[in-house]
Scaffold this active site. Sequence first.
Site, PDB file in Angstrom:
ATOM      1  CB  SER A 219       8.299  -2.251   2.317  1.00 38.25           C
ATOM      2  OG  SER A 219       8.825  -0.942   2.457  1.00 38.25           O
ATOM      3  N   GLY A 221      11.806  -4.288  -0.097  1.00 38.28           N
ATOM      4  CA  GLY A 221      12.029  -4.502  -1.519  1.00 38.28           C
ATOM      5  C   GLY A 221      11.533  -5.860  -1.978  1.00 38.28           C
ATOM      6  N   GLY A 224       9.608  -8.418   0.239  1.00 38.97           N
ATOM      7  CA  GLY A 224       8.204  -8.278   0.583  1.00 38.97           C
ATOM      8  C   GLY A 224       7.908  -7.424   1.795  1.00 38.97           C
ATOM      9  N   GLY A 250       6.498   1.246  -2.982  1.00 40.09           N
ATOM     10  CA  GLY A 250       6.071   1.421  -1.597  1.00 40.09           C
ATOM     11  C   GLY A 250       4.776   2.203  -1.495  1.00 40.09           C
ATOM     12  CG  ASP A 251       4.668   6.053  -2.969  1.00 37.11           C
ATOM     13  OD1 ASP A 251       4.972   6.156  -1.768  1.00 37.11           O
ATOM     14  OD2 ASP A 251       5.280   6.614  -3.886  1.00 37.11           O
TER      15      ASP A 251
END
Length: 308
Positions: A219, A221, A224, A250-251
Site C-alpha cells: 500500500s 497511501g 493505492g 491499511g487495516d
Amino acid sequence: MIVTLTLNPALDITYSVAELKAGTTHRPRVYAQAGGKGVNVSRTLHALGRETVAVLPLGGFDGEAVRAELEASGVPHHAIPIAGATRRTVTVVEGSGLATGFNESGPEVSADEWAEICAAVGSLLETAVLDGAPVLVLSGKLPRGVADDAYAELIALADGFGVPTILDTEGAPLLAALAAHPAIVKPNAHELLDATGMSDSRAAAAELLERGARAVVSSNGPDGLTALTSEGSWSARPPRIEGGNPTGAGDASVAALAVGLVDGSPWLELLADAAALSAATVLTDRAGVFDAEAYERFRFAISAHPED
C-alpha cells in the site's frame, strides 16, 4: 470465520482538533476504543457482517477497558490474560487529515503466555475449519519477549489446519515469516523497501515472493494498492480524498483481502474492493470504522488493472 490476532493491542485514544498547535491548550473531540491492527480488522469485518473473532492478550487497567469496549461494541473476541499492562496509543487528528501518533511500547509476553496464545489460536482455527473457509490474519508488531519467528510459527500452525494467512507486519518478523509461505503479506511501501533494503518497490515485492510469500500486496497511501503474485501484478488507485484520518486505512484493506480469500475473489475484484474500503475508512475519525455510503460508491467507481 476470519480469526485475527493482535499480539500488542492497545486502548486507542483519538483526539480530533481543527489544528494542533504546540504549547497551547486544545479542547478536542475524544474517542476511546479497543485498538491494534488486528482489532481494527475484526471491527471492520464485524461492521461488514462477516463472522470474525479478535484474539488478543490483555492485562492491567487499560486491558480491562479494551475488553469492556469490545463487549459494548459487539465485536467478538477471545482475550488471553497476561501479567503485563496493555498499552495506550494516542492519535491527534487535525482537520486537514494530518495525524500525529504517540504509541507506547506495550508489555512483555512470557513464554507461558505465548504458549496460551498459540493454543487459543489453534483451538479457534480448529472450530473455524468446521464452519468452512477460515482465514487467519496476523497484524502488527511483536511484543517484547516474543521471538522474531513467532509469526512463522503461527503460519505453520494455521497451515496444519489448511487455513491461509494474511500477514501485516514489518522488519525481521516479516522476513522470518516468509519461509512459512503466508498467503498474502501486506507491507506498506516504506516497510517493503525497509525490509529488503531495496529502492524499487516492484523489485522488493518480487524479493518477498521469491522468499516464500504467495502474494505481496503493498500500500502506498493515496496512490493505492499493488498486488504481485506468481501469476501477475495488479494495481488499484482510490479517489483523491481531502482531509480525513488515514489511521486504520491499511487495516481496512486487510479486512477486504481476508473477505476476498474467503469468497475466492479474483485479484482484480479483490484489490479494487480493498482500495474502496480503505478510502471509505479515511473519511471517518477512527480506525476500524468506515463510511458505508462512500464504500458502496467507491466500489463502483474504483477498478483494478493489470500491470506490465
